[in-house]
Every structure is written in C-alpha cells, then in structure tokens.
Design a protein around this motif. Structure first.
Motif, PDB file in Angstrom:
ATOM      1  N   ILE A  67       0.859  -1.184   0.000  1.00 39.63           N
ATOM      2  CA  ILE A  67       0.000   0.000   0.000  1.00 39.63           C
ATOM      3  C   ILE A  67       0.893   1.230   0.000  1.00 39.63           C
ATOM      4  N   ALA A  68       0.739   2.060  -1.014  1.00 42.09           N
ATOM      5  CA  ALA A  68       1.467   3.331  -1.079  1.00 42.09           C
ATOM      6  C   ALA A  68       0.483   4.455  -0.762  1.00 42.09           C
ATOM      7  N   ILE A  69       0.886   5.339   0.144  1.00 41.03           N
ATOM      8  CA  ILE A  69       0.014   6.417   0.623  1.00 41.03           C
ATOM      9  C   ILE A  69       0.684   7.753   0.341  1.00 41.03           C
ATOM     10  N   VAL A  70      -0.098   8.684  -0.206  1.00 41.04           N
ATOM     11  CA  VAL A  70       0.385  10.048  -0.413  1.00 41.04           C
ATOM     12  C   VAL A  70      -0.641  11.020   0.166  1.00 41.04           C
ATOM     13  N   ILE A  71      -0.154  11.952   0.984  1.00 31.74           N
ATOM     14  CA  ILE A  71      -0.998  13.034   1.488  1.00 31.74           C
ATOM     15  C   ILE A  71      -0.613  14.277   0.707  1.00 31.74           C
ATOM     16  N   THR A 110      -5.684   6.733   9.655  1.00 34.25           N
ATOM     17  CA  THR A 110      -6.074   5.348   9.928  1.00 34.25           C
ATOM     18  C   THR A 110      -6.152   4.567   8.621  1.00 34.25           C
ATOM     19  N   ILE A 111      -5.695   3.330   8.657  1.00 34.01           N
ATOM     20  CA  ILE A 111      -5.801   2.404   7.533  1.00 34.01           C
ATOM     21  C   ILE A 111      -6.619   1.198   8.002  1.00 34.01           C
ATOM     22  N   LEU A 112      -7.731   0.948   7.338  1.00 33.61           N
ATOM     23  CA  LEU A 112      -8.589  -0.189   7.696  1.00 33.61           C
ATOM     24  C   LEU A 112      -8.772  -1.059   6.452  1.00 33.61           C
ATOM     25  N   ILE A 113      -8.491  -2.338   6.594  1.00 35.90           N
ATOM     26  CA  ILE A 113      -8.603  -3.281   5.474  1.00 35.90           C
ATOM     27  C   ILE A 113      -9.566  -4.387   5.878  1.00 35.90           C
ATOM     28  N   ILE A 143       3.600   0.700   2.821  1.00 34.37           N
ATOM     29  CA  ILE A 143       3.411  -0.337   3.825  1.00 34.37           C
ATOM     30  C   ILE A 143       3.297  -1.683   3.116  1.00 34.37           C
ATOM     31  N   ASN A 144       4.038  -2.662   3.586  1.00 38.35           N
ATOM     32  CA  ASN A 144       3.939  -4.024   3.064  1.00 38.35           C
ATOM     33  C   ASN A 144       3.360  -4.942   4.138  1.00 38.35           C
ATOM     34  N   VAL A 161       2.406  12.697  -8.889  1.00 34.54           N
ATOM     35  CA  VAL A 161       2.725  12.512  -7.482  1.00 34.54           C
ATOM     36  C   VAL A 161       3.857  11.503  -7.357  1.00 34.54           C
ATOM     37  N   GLU A 162       4.960  11.950  -6.804  1.00 34.54           N
ATOM     38  CA  GLU A 162       6.105  11.051  -6.640  1.00 34.54           C
ATOM     39  C   GLU A 162       5.988  10.312  -5.313  1.00 34.54           C
ATOM     40  N   LEU A 163       6.018   9.003  -5.386  1.00 33.47           N
ATOM     41  CA  LEU A 163       5.918   8.185  -4.177  1.00 33.47           C
ATOM     42  C   LEU A 163       7.323   7.900  -3.640  1.00 33.47           C
ATOM     43  N   MET A 164       7.592   8.402  -2.463  1.00 29.24           N
ATOM     44  CA  MET A 164       8.885   8.139  -1.821  1.00 29.24           C
ATOM     45  C   MET A 164       8.732   6.860  -1.013  1.00 29.24           C
ATOM     46  N   LEU A 165       9.290   5.786  -1.580  1.00 27.15           N
ATOM     47  CA  LEU A 165       9.128   4.478  -0.946  1.00 27.15           C
ATOM     48  C   LEU A 165      10.110   4.342   0.210  1.00 27.15           C
ATOM     49  N   ILE A 166       9.584   4.018   1.358  1.00 28.81           N
ATOM     50  CA  ILE A 166      10.396   3.888   2.566  1.00 28.81           C
ATOM     51  C   ILE A 166      10.429   2.430   2.980  1.00 28.81           C
ATOM     52  N   GLU A 167      11.677   1.916   3.130  1.00 24.89           N
ATOM     53  CA  GLU A 167      11.824   0.524   3.557  1.00 24.89           C
ATOM     54  C   GLU A 167      11.381   0.395   5.019  1.00 24.89           C
ATOM     55  N   ARG A 168      10.544  -0.520   5.289  1.00 20.96           N
ATOM     56  CA  ARG A 168      10.103  -0.792   6.650  1.00 20.96           C
ATOM     57  C   ARG A 168      10.263  -2.276   6.952  1.00 20.96           C
ATOM     58  N   GLU A 169      10.528  -2.541   8.165  1.00 15.15           N
ATOM     59  CA  GLU A 169      10.625  -3.944   8.574  1.00 15.15           C
ATOM     60  C   GLU A 169       9.270  -4.607   8.398  1.00 15.15           C
ATOM     61  N   LYS A 170       9.276  -5.805   7.804  1.00 13.84           N
ATOM     62  CA  LYS A 170       8.011  -6.491   7.554  1.00 13.84           C
ATOM     63  C   LYS A 170       7.306  -6.815   8.872  1.00 13.84           C
TER      64      LYS A 170
END
Length: 916
Positions: free
Chosen positions: A769-773, A789-792, A817-818, A864-873
């Motif tokens: 999920i890529a999020i841009v504000i 909030t993210i609800l799935i 977010i992965n 819109v450029e998505l700045m992908l940030i590595e996060r721990e799974k």
C-alpha cells in the motif's frame, strides 16, 4: 529600620506561642479523651499572626488568629504529625491549611504541596486565593481539574502548590508510573472536606489518599472535616506508619466566630400530594419562617430548581410587604420582571442569568438594597454572599427528571452561608424537609451522623485502578491494600454497616469475609477480560487499559464489550445510551428548548415523540454540534444558554472518550462494522461537522456555516467538489474572499492510495500500500496530534484483515506499507484511509487477491512522486493471535492452579449459611 512596635509584637507573639504550646502539648499519638480535653481548654488569648514569623504574617488579612486557630496552632504549625481537624463550617478551618503550608515552606523553600478538594468550585476558590497570597513569596500555585489542559498539567509538575480534584489526581498519578519521581519532593497533603468520603464520589477520594500513603509513606497529611462523631476512625486511617493515630482536634460550635442557630422543620406530606404541591406548601410557610428567624436581616432561600427560584421570589415579593425597610430603587437595565422584584427587595439567582444580572443582584444584596435572594445550590459553592438567615426550602432537587436528595456536602455548604462575621455575632439556618427526613438532617447539622466508606460500591473499578498502578499484583497485595483503606478501618468497627456488599457468615471472621469479597471482585474483572494473569501476577488487559485511559465506568465498559455490528446510522443512538451519560442533568425547563432543536431542518436524525430521556438530550446536543445549529433566539431560551453550553462541553468530552474506547474495543474484537461506525462518528466529532455533507466545508478557513449553505444551494456538497471550482465561482456564489478560500481549499489535505498484491511462490503474498498526502505535513493544522487510519477488510464477509493508526508526525506525507497476506485469500478486499480529525479527506480502493494489476485512485494527470520507505516487515496477525491464545491458556492454567480456586466453593457455602 523596622518599626519597634512590630518587633515587640513579634516577641510577644513568640512568648505567647511558647506558653500556649506548653499548656496544650500532648503525646505524639494522644488518646481520644486527651484530645477532647485538649481542645476544650481555651487559650489565654488569641495569638498574633506574627507567630508564624515576620515574613509570612502578611498572608493573613487579620492581626490575630481566632480561638479555634489559636488552639490548633501548636499541633499544626509547631508539630510535624499528621493531623485531623473536625470543626463547624465557618470556624476558619482554611487558615489551618495555610499554617501547614507556611511550616512546610520554612522547612524547605522548594517543598511541594498537594491540596485535594471534592468540588471544582472549592479548587477554584483556593487557586484564586492562594495564587494572590503566595505570589509575593515566589510560591507558584497550579490547578489540575477535569478541565485542565496540557499546559496546566506541565505547570502542576513544576509549581509549589498543586490544587486538584481526586478524580484528576487519580488519573495523574496512575497513568504514568514514574509520576512519583516527577513530583518529588511531595511533603504535604491537604485534604479538604474529608468527610465527603461517604458521598458517591468519595470512593475516588479514599482510593487516591490510600495510594498517596503508599507512594509517600512519610508525607504529612492535614485533613479538615465538618463535625462528625467517628473522627477517630479517620485519624487511625490517616496516621503515620509508626503511630497509632493522627493527632485529632475536635472543636464544637462554641468555636464559630458567628454563633449559629440551626433548626430542622419537618412537614407532613399527604400521600395524595405530588412534589409540586408539596413545594408550593413549603413556599407558603416561608413568610412565617423569615419573620420568626430572620430578625429583619439579609436572607438566602435555597430552592431546588431555577423555576422554583423565580416562583418563590414572586411569592415572597407579594407577601413581605413592609417587613423590610424600603431602599432606594435600582435603575439598571434588567428584565422588567426581575427589576420589579428587585425593587420590592427580593431577587432570584441561578446559573441562567447573564453576568450583568448576577452582578446587579450580588451588589444589591451586599449593599442592603436587596433583602432576600431565592437561589439554587450553586450559589453556595461559588459566590461569597453571606446572609443572616439561610433557609433550605426542601432537601430534594430535580436531577434527570427525578427528585434526589442533596448531598451532605451541598447542605453543609448552604448552611455555611449563614452568619455575617463582618457585621454580626449571630446567624440562623432553617432546613425545611419532610417529617420522615427530619431526624437525618438533625444528625447532619449537629454532627452526630457517622461517616461510612463508599468504597465497596465501586470496589471493582478501584481494584482495577490499583492493578494498573502496580500496587495490587496478587491476592496477598490486594489484602494488604484493603487494610490501608478507610473502608477496612470502619468495617472492623461496624461490619454490619456493610452487610449489603460483605455478607456476614457465622463461621467466618470479618477479615475472612473481606478477603472473599476481594477474590470475588478480582475474579469478576478477570472474567470480564479487564485483567489477566501473567507469571502469576495480575496485570491490566488491553480492555482494562482502555477503560482507565478513557476514564469510563465499569458499567459503560460492560455495555461496549457486549455490543457488536453497530451500523453507522444507529451508532449515535447506541452511544447516547451508554451508562456514561447517566450523570448528565436534564432539567424540566429544558424540554421546550430541546423540542425546538429537534424540529430544526438541520437535525440529521430527528427523534420521534416527546424528548423525555437523558439519552435524547445527549443525542440532540451532539447533533447540535455536528449540524452547526444556531441556538434558538426566543427570549425564553436566553436563561438556559449558560447551562446548555456547559452541558454541551461535558457531553462532547465524554462522547469523545466513549468513541475512543469503542475504537480500541471493536478493533480488538475484529468487529469491522462497529469499528468503521466509531471511526466515522469520531471524525465528525473532531471536525465538528457531519461527513458527506456541505458542512465539511466549514473546516476551510473563511467558509462559515452561511458559506457552506450557499455552496450547498449551488449543488456543492463536499470539499472534493469545491476544489474543482474556479476563483470566480466562489464570487458568483456570493462568498467573500474567494481568492483566499480558493488557496485554502488546495491546502486542505487529501489522502491518495495505491495498492497491489505482489505474488510470492511461498505460502504468503505481500499487500503493498502506497500512501500520499497531498499537503506537506508541516502545513496541516495540529499535525503533531493528527493521525491517519488504515482499515482493510473483506468486502463480502466484512472480515477485519488489518487496522492501524499512523501518527502524521512519523511520516513525511509519503509512505509505503507491506503486509503479509494469505495467498489463498480470493476475496475482494477494501482499503480505507482517513484522518482521525478531519472529514472529507479520506479515500478507499478495492482489489482482489487474484488481480496482478494495480488498483488506484490516482489519475494519469496527477504527478505525485511516491517516496518508498523501507520498513521492517510486520508479522502476520495470526502469529499475534496465536501468542495471545497461548498467554490466555497460561492464564487459565494459573487460575485453575490456585488464584481463584476456592471462590466457587466459598460462594456456595456462604450462600447457604449467610445471615439474613
């Protein structure tokens, strides 16, 4: 050079203090009889205020202490023992607190002092008085009440004297286990109106004081009380660890500066007479009471309701005639009805009057132009209007559509307004009540009614708080804790006073019965999921933490926990009926007002039938806020505005707490329907506007309610639609500052999502999920406290797959977010993203786990450029659920091994042998 007279006075005062101290000196833990004789002995003469030293003498507005203060001086100012003082209202007890404060400051100029009082009105009086008195000595005073903001909390941590209510101090000391360290050195605890531990709210006071004794075993405690016969029980409870009891000082009516004649009149009420007829009957008796007891001097008549104050004032105005001397007329611009009454020497006073009306009435009473004020009980707590005669016309008041007795504290405060020490040496008070209640109020005013603990009635909630604070961790620590309470002190003396909660049993000692009660209450908390057991120790569960964090009652928590599948259109109905709003007052005079509000075209959910219940008032108050309604302009509603605004602030604060708790509960229960409903209403409440209506636009600076309605008339119903308008369009709609509004709309943040499923050969896939504000984070108002909030959830089954809150301060406005997903999931899933405090900014996307293409709400034109940030799974939730299940099984195993092993057997044996 210092005036020689000051030096002589100071020397004389010091000598007198030494002589009085020698006369009144007692052992460190004197007996009841010794203390009684001690305070019966009159000092030779009153002490000079210079007895505290030249530096602090100026705190007092008088040159000599009165008889009571002089008698107590050696024990309060010269000794360091804990001290409990029982003395009549109006005898000058507050000065004893000031003596204790001065002693603490002389020992340590940086000493930290805590003052606790049961009412905010008392706290406000202290903050106003002490801030002024101690400011010249660079002694800071801070306030902590239920309305305190973050800045007040920060100030309280650094100031010398903290003034608080028990409820706020409970939260303050419990939520942060390091609070003790941040408040050191806390050397003095001042407890005002300690006898109120017998009131409904007294359980909180008792629990907080018990906790303070645990946290600070060597703290000095000074407690002041009205006259009660079992003050020794309070003294034993508040003793220092090495003592048998605190020093106890008893003062009788002879120590009042104004002698007070107290009378209780009981009137028979016929079975065919309703409450309104009985009140009218009491009104008919007022003239004779004023003539018999009033001595043609100022009178306060306390009435049950606002309407009663007006009706009583009118009745007295026509009957008093020439009883009071005629005074020059008051010519201020007031309501004609009120002005006519005032110029007849009578007025009414309640919270619905304007500030100008109250000022004229209070000044008129103090100057003697007004002889009688008919008022509600609120005047006794917050306005200094002493009278020669106080009449309490009836001992019941209307609360939420039913008659309830005044609390003892309210009665004593009303009585405390009798007598005017600056003018007279005598005063009088008369309580008018039903004959059946006469003995009760005679015991109260003469101090012969014993104080009992109210702790047992809220024992479960108090136990949970102490588990959270760390003081209770097992059955033994629970038993140790209860032995430090006032409840335990009184229970040992009079166990049958608590037979309703602690059932007496023939073959059990009272202490064993109490242990059984504790086990039973702890098991109830465990059964309800509010506590759990880890490594053999009690700890708060997530539900317990939720309850305490949001300051909810146990009944409200049970109400939320048993509920499920709450639809959005029914959510407000559901929330308004929680037990949390049972303390909201619904006055009979307000029914017309809320009927008018319910008829407004802007009410989204109109209520059917009459508006009779408290929950309906709460419902309309919330809708009033979210619909941005205007308060009705009819003159009859003007006097209700003050209380309406007060109740609205209280309801909205409580509603926010209940919603926050609901979000936590329904997330834990994986109840998607209820969770989404709570999130929706929470957003609306924070934004003060209904979502998916033109009221969304009121969040934009420059567009008020009128502007939003103009845009709605032009078929613009949301922020997203308004963003598409040109600058000229706003001008065409008749909205000013169109250029500013055009820019503000583009600064209002919007959330965009892009989601895809990345197929893996392994058992799990990744949901990316890529999020841009759209708006830079730093430009978003309150971004420090704002959250996304993210609800799935699965679309068809509504199964909750994932819910998370992301603080904006932890993002840059771009994030990725992965999440691990079950590869066998072949359902369509929906992803919702929203701000917690804004409406009209959210979005949603849908996709199926069978799809391999991206689904997004981004258009090709958006750059819109998505700045992908590595996060721990993140570990998949199944693992967390497995861990939770394993802990639960372990807790159950521990329980079965002995934590609650005897309770069922004890319960059955007790029920069969319990004494009726």
């Amino acid at each position: 050079m210092k005036d020689i007279r000051d030096l002589l006075i100071a020397k004389s005062a010091e000598k007198l203090v030494r002589e009085t101290s020698q006369q009144l000196s007692q052992p460190s833990s004197p007996t009841h009889e010794d203390l009684f004789e001690c305070t019966k002995a009159k000092p030779i003469s009153n002490l000079s205020t210079f007895g505290v030293g030249d530096k602090y003498a100026s705190i007092f507005k008088f040159s000599q202490f009165n008889k009571m203060q002089t008698s107590a001086f050696p024990m309060i100012f010269q000794d360091s023992d804990n001290c409990v003082v029982t003395s009549p209202t109006g005898s000058g007890k507050t000065v004893l607190f000031e003596l204790a404060i001065i002693r603490a400051l002389k020992e340590n100029s940086k000493a930290k002092i805590l003052y606790l009082a049961p009412l905010k009105a008392l706290c406000n009086e202290r903050i106003s008085d002490w801030s002024h008195k101690f400011a010249r000595f660079n002694i800071s005073v801070g306030l902590l009440t239920g309305d305190s903001d973050t800045r007040e909390v920060q100030r309280a941590r650094t100031c010398n004297i903290v003034i608080s209510t028990p409820e706020k101090w409970d939260s303050f000391t419990r939520q942060n286990k390091d609070r003790k360290e941040s408040l050191l050195p806390l050397s003095l605890l001042l407890l005002d109106e300690i006898h109120t531990i017998k009131e409904k709210r007294g359980a909180n006071l008792e629990a907080v004081v018990t906790r303070m004794k645990y946290l600070y075993p060597n703290i000095r405690i000074i407690a002041l009380s009205a006259t009660v016969p079992n003050i020794d029980d309070i003294s034993k409870w508040l003793r220092k660890p090495e003592k048998l009891a605190a020093t106890t000082l008893r003062f009788n009516e002879s120590y009042r500066s104004v002698k007070l004649t107290k009378t209780v009149l009981g009137f028979n009420r016929k079975s065919t007479t309703n409450e309104f007829q009985f009140e009218a009957f009491l009104t008919s008796k007022l003239l004779a009471i004023i003539q018999n007891y009033g001595n043609k001097k100022p009178v306060l008549v306390f009435c049950a309701t606002r309407k009663s104050t007006i009706m009583t004032a009118k009745a007295l105005s026509t009957k008093l005639g020439s009883y009071f001397p005629q005074k020059p007329p008051i010519t201020d611009r007031l309501q004609p009805q009120l002005l006519d009454l005032i110029n007849n020497g009578v007025a009414y006073h309640h919270g619905g009057l304007s500030s100008e009306e109250r000022r004229v009435i209070e000044n008129g009473f103090l100057s003697g132009k007004i002889s009688v004020i008919c008022c509600t009980s609120t005047l006794a707590a917050g306005v200094n209007l002493p009278a020669y005669l106080v009449v309490i016309k009836g001992t019941k008041t209307w609360i939420n559509g039913s008659l309830q007795e005044y609390s003892d504290l309210e009665v004593l405060q009303m009585i405390g307004r009798a007598g005017r020490p600056q003018f007279e040496s005598q005063g009088a008070c008369v309580i008018m009540t039903q004959s059946a209640e006469k003995a009760k109020y005679e015991k109260l005013i003469h101090g012969t009614e014993e104080v009992e603990s109210s702790l047992p009635h809220k024992l479960s909630e108090i136990l949970l708080k102490e588990v959270a604070s760390g003081q209770i961790s097992d059955s033994q620590s629970a038993n140790d804790w209860v032995k430090t309470t006032f409840f335990y002190q009184r229970y040992l003396v009079s166990p049958y006073s608590y037979a309703a909660v602690v059932k007496p049993v023939i073959y059990k000692k009272p202490s064993h019965c109490l242990e059984f009660l504790l086990q039973k209450r702890m098991k109830e908390l465990w059964d309800g999921g509010l506590i759990t057991i880890q490594q053999g120790k009690f700890v708060c569960s997530c539900y317990g933490d939720t309850m305490l964090r949001n300051c909810l009652s146990l009944d409200t928590m049970k109400y939320l926990l048993k509920s499920k599948n709450i639809e959005q259109d029914k959510c407000l109905d559901f929330l308004c009926q929680t037990p949390e709003f049972g303390n909201v007052e619904y006055r009979s005079l307000e029914k017309t007002l809320f009927r008018k509000i319910n008829q407004s075209q802007l009410i989204r959910y109109r209520l059917e039938g009459e508006i009779e219940a408290v929950w309906q008032k709460v419902h309309l108050v919330v809708q009033f806020e979210l619909g941005r309604l205007d308060y009705p302009t009819h003159p009859s509603f003007k006097n209700l505005l003050f209380n309406f605004n007060y109740d609205k602030a209280k309801v909205l604060r409580q509603m926010s707490n209940v919603i926050n708790a609901g979000i936590s509960i329904f997330e834990r229960k994986a109840d998607t329907t209820s969770l989404r409903s709570m999130l929706y209403l929470g957003r609306c409440l924070s934004a003060k506007a209904w979502e998916n209506t033109a009221l969304e636009l009121t969040q934009i600076e420059g567009i008020g309610k009128a502007g939003a309605r103009k845009l709605e008339a032009g078929n613009i119903h949301s922020i997203k639609e308004a963003v598409q308008l040109s600058k000229e369009s706003f001008h065409q709609f008749g909205i000013k500052n169109s250029a500013t509004i055009y820019d503000q709309l583009r600064l209002f943040p919007q959330i965009h999502l892009k989601a895809r499923i990345i197929k893996n050969a392994s058992a799990s896939d990744l949901l990316n999920i890529a999020i841009v504000i759209t708006t830079p984070i730093e430009y978003i108002p309150n971004y420090d406290s704002s959250e996304c909030t993210i609800l799935i959830n699965a679309r068809n089954t509504k199964e909750l797959i994932k819910f998370m809150k992301i603080p904006l301060r932890q993002t840059s406005g771009h994030m990725e977010i992965n999440l691990e997903m079950d590869a066998r999931l072949n359902k369509e899933i929906v992803i919702y993203a929203d701000f917690t405090d804004k409406v009209g900014s959210g979005t949603e996307v849908s996709l199926s786990s069978l799809q391999s293409i991206d689904e997004s709400d981004f258009s090709d034109e958006e750059d819109v450029e998505l700045m992908l940030i590595e996060r721990e799974k993140r570990k998949y939730e199944e693992q967390a659920q497995t861990d939770a299940k394993r802990r639960r099984e372990y807790s159950l195993e521990m329980t079965e091994e002995g934590v609650f092993t005897e309770i069922e057997r004890e319960n059955s044996s007790m029920s069969s042998i319990t004494l009726e």
